[in-house]
Scaffold this active site. Structure first.
Site, PDB file in Angstrom:
ATOM      1  N   ASN A  53      25.094  39.273  26.286  1.00 13.86           N
ATOM      2  CA  ASN A  53      25.938  40.204  25.530  1.00 13.86           C
ATOM      3  C   ASN A  53      27.025  40.823  26.412  1.00 13.86           C
ATOM      4  O   ASN A  53      27.673  41.778  26.014  1.00 13.86           O
ATOM      5  CB  ASN A  53      25.069  41.307  24.904  1.00 13.86           C
ATOM      6  CG  ASN A  53      24.331  42.120  25.951  1.00 13.86           C
ATOM      7  OD1 ASN A  53      24.491  41.883  27.148  1.00 13.86           O
ATOM      8  ND2 ASN A  53      23.523  43.061  25.528  1.00 13.86           N
ATOM      9  N   HIS A  65      26.534  42.279  29.396  1.00  8.62           N
ATOM     10  CA  HIS A  65      26.147  43.414  30.242  1.00  8.62           C
ATOM     11  C   HIS A  65      26.219  43.070  31.726  1.00  8.62           C
ATOM     12  O   HIS A  65      26.025  41.932  32.125  1.00  8.62           O
ATOM     13  CB  HIS A  65      24.782  44.013  29.860  1.00  8.62           C
ATOM     14  CG  HIS A  65      23.580  43.204  30.190  1.00  8.62           C
ATOM     15  ND1 HIS A  65      22.469  43.157  29.363  1.00  8.62           N
ATOM     16  CD2 HIS A  65      23.268  42.421  31.245  1.00  8.62           C
ATOM     17  CE1 HIS A  65      21.554  42.396  29.916  1.00  8.62           C
ATOM     18  NE2 HIS A  65      22.011  41.925  31.059  1.00  8.62           N
ATOM     19  N   GLU A  92      24.763  48.072  28.781  1.00  5.13           N
ATOM     20  CA  GLU A  92      24.866  47.353  27.518  1.00  5.13           C
ATOM     21  C   GLU A  92      26.211  47.636  26.849  1.00  5.13           C
ATOM     22  O   GLU A  92      26.906  48.594  27.225  1.00  5.13           O
ATOM     23  CB  GLU A  92      23.715  47.799  26.597  1.00  5.13           C
ATOM     24  CG  GLU A  92      22.315  47.490  27.138  1.00  5.13           C
ATOM     25  CD  GLU A  92      21.932  46.013  26.973  1.00  5.13           C
ATOM     26  OE1 GLU A  92      22.782  45.123  27.225  1.00  5.13           O
ATOM     27  OE2 GLU A  92      20.776  45.745  26.601  1.00  5.13           O
ATOM     28  N   ASP A 117      19.447  47.795  38.994  1.00  6.51           N
ATOM     29  CA  ASP A 117      18.700  48.397  37.889  1.00  6.51           C
ATOM     30  C   ASP A 117      17.186  48.253  38.054  1.00  6.51           C
ATOM     31  O   ASP A 117      16.704  47.549  38.943  1.00  6.51           O
ATOM     32  CB  ASP A 117      19.136  47.780  36.556  1.00  6.51           C
ATOM     33  CG  ASP A 117      19.320  46.270  36.643  1.00  6.51           C
ATOM     34  OD1 ASP A 117      18.561  45.615  37.385  1.00  6.51           O
ATOM     35  OD2 ASP A 117      20.225  45.738  35.986  1.00  6.51           O
TER      36      ASP A 117
HETATM   37  C1  GLP Z   1      19.621  41.354  33.645  1.00  5.10           C
HETATM   38  C2  GLP Z   1      19.802  42.211  34.858  1.00  5.10           C
HETATM   39  C3  GLP Z   1      20.996  41.778  35.632  1.00  5.10           C
HETATM   40  C4  GLP Z   1      21.143  40.291  35.524  1.00  5.10           C
HETATM   41  C5  GLP Z   1      21.446  39.837  34.115  1.00  5.10           C
HETATM   42  C6  GLP Z   1      21.373  38.328  33.895  1.00  5.10           C
HETATM   43  O1  GLP Z   1      19.304  42.040  32.542  1.00  5.10           O
HETATM   44  N1  GLP Z   1      19.877  43.595  34.590  1.00  5.10           N
HETATM   45  O2  GLP Z   1      20.821  42.210  36.951  1.00  5.10           O
HETATM   46  O3  GLP Z   1      22.194  39.900  36.326  1.00  5.10           O
HETATM   47  O4  GLP Z   1      20.644  40.524  33.212  1.00  5.10           O
HETATM   48  O5  GLP Z   1      20.089  37.851  33.898  1.00  5.10           O
HETATM   49  P1  GLP Z   1      19.740  36.299  34.036  1.00  5.10           P
HETATM   50  O6  GLP Z   1      20.335  35.861  35.319  1.00  5.10           O
HETATM   51  O7  GLP Z   1      18.252  36.211  34.018  1.00  5.10           O
HETATM   52  O8  GLP Z   1      20.392  35.621  32.887  1.00  5.10           O
END
Ligand code: GLP
Length: 234
Positions: free
Chosen positions: A136, A138, A143, A75
């Site tokens: 959440n 995702h 989402e 993303d």
């Molecule tokens: C983000 C990204 C993902 C990531 C996830 C967890 O929003 N889009 O690629 O794996 O959320 O993020 P974090 O590891 O900072 O908790």
């Protein structure tokens, strides 16, 4: 290490974060050794930092060669190249990934619809997709409510996500759940107690409310967690 299987998904739970990172880096390395031109989908976020650290260590010890690996990612925030910069800083600049093998979403593309179409086509079928998970549920930026067959598209981020991520744009481009599910192997990494509830939900009833639960549709899915993230699993 504890090994279990829930709803068809294999789950490894390690005592420490470092052990998780070593396991994940080791598994990625193994796949690259089997196929030097591996089509690899990368994730960003805090979770992945120790994993990149371990991958860089393995590279420095000459245990892995990235020169032919084809790199994709999940993303990008609209109007930015934040994910690209993250990957550049934590990974590309420290290993021998070939520039011509890096193919990322461009958050600054003039026509975002076309950019999403291009990426969906370019990504095709990945050999290995690495995922983190949002609080959440995702995956990528899919989402809650995202269709399990969704493709690469622009999405509005939930308030909870924006809160977790700090000051970031409200819109992002993300590959779809359908795009992710096409990958041959999928590996989800999770750390810390803030993820424990969503991870146990992802391994419970399949629901659009928890995008990661879509992974139950696939074989070859592995969750690698630390004790905190796995604490709600029986
Ligand atoms: C983000 C990204 C993902 C990531 C996830 C967890 O929003 N889009 O690629 O794996 O959320 O993020 P974090 O590891 O900072 O908790």
């Amino acid at each position: 290490m504890k090994k279990t299987k829930k709803r068809g998904i294999e789950v490894l739970v390690f005592a420490k974060e470092k052990e998780v990172a070593e396991e994940v880096a080791g598994l990625i390395t193994k796949e690259i050794r089997k196929k030097s031109g591996l089509r690899l989908g990368l994730a960003t976020g805090k979770t992945m930092i120790p994993v990149y650290r371990e991958l860089v260590k393995l590279y420095k010890k000459k245990k892995v060669n990235f020169s032919k690996v084809k790199i994709f990612s999940l993303d990008e925030y609209v109007g930015t190249n934040k994910m690209r910069n993250y990957l550049e800083k934590n990974f590309f600049s420290k290993v021998n990934v070939s520039r011509s093998n890096i193919n990322l979403l461009d958050g600054k593309a003039r026509n975002l619809n076309l950019e999403c179409k291009r990426y969906e086509k370019d990504i095709g079928r990945l050999d290995l997709q690495i995922l983190g998970i949002g609080r959440n549920g995702h995956i990528g930026f899919n989402e809650p409510g995202s269709g399990f067959r969704s493709n690469t598209r622009k999405i509005k981020l939930e308030r909870a996500t924006l809160k977790d991520k700090g000051k970031f744009p409200e819109f992002a481009l993300t590959i779809g759940i359908g795009t992710i599910l096409r990958a041959n192997k999928i590996l989800l990494v999770g750390f810390g107690k803030s993820k424990s509830e969503t991870i146990s939900s992802a391994l419970d009833k399949m629901s659009k409310k928890i995008p990661a639960s879509a992974l139950q549709r696939r074989k070859n899915v592995l969750f690698v967690l630390d004790k905190q993230a796995g604490k709600n699993l029986k």
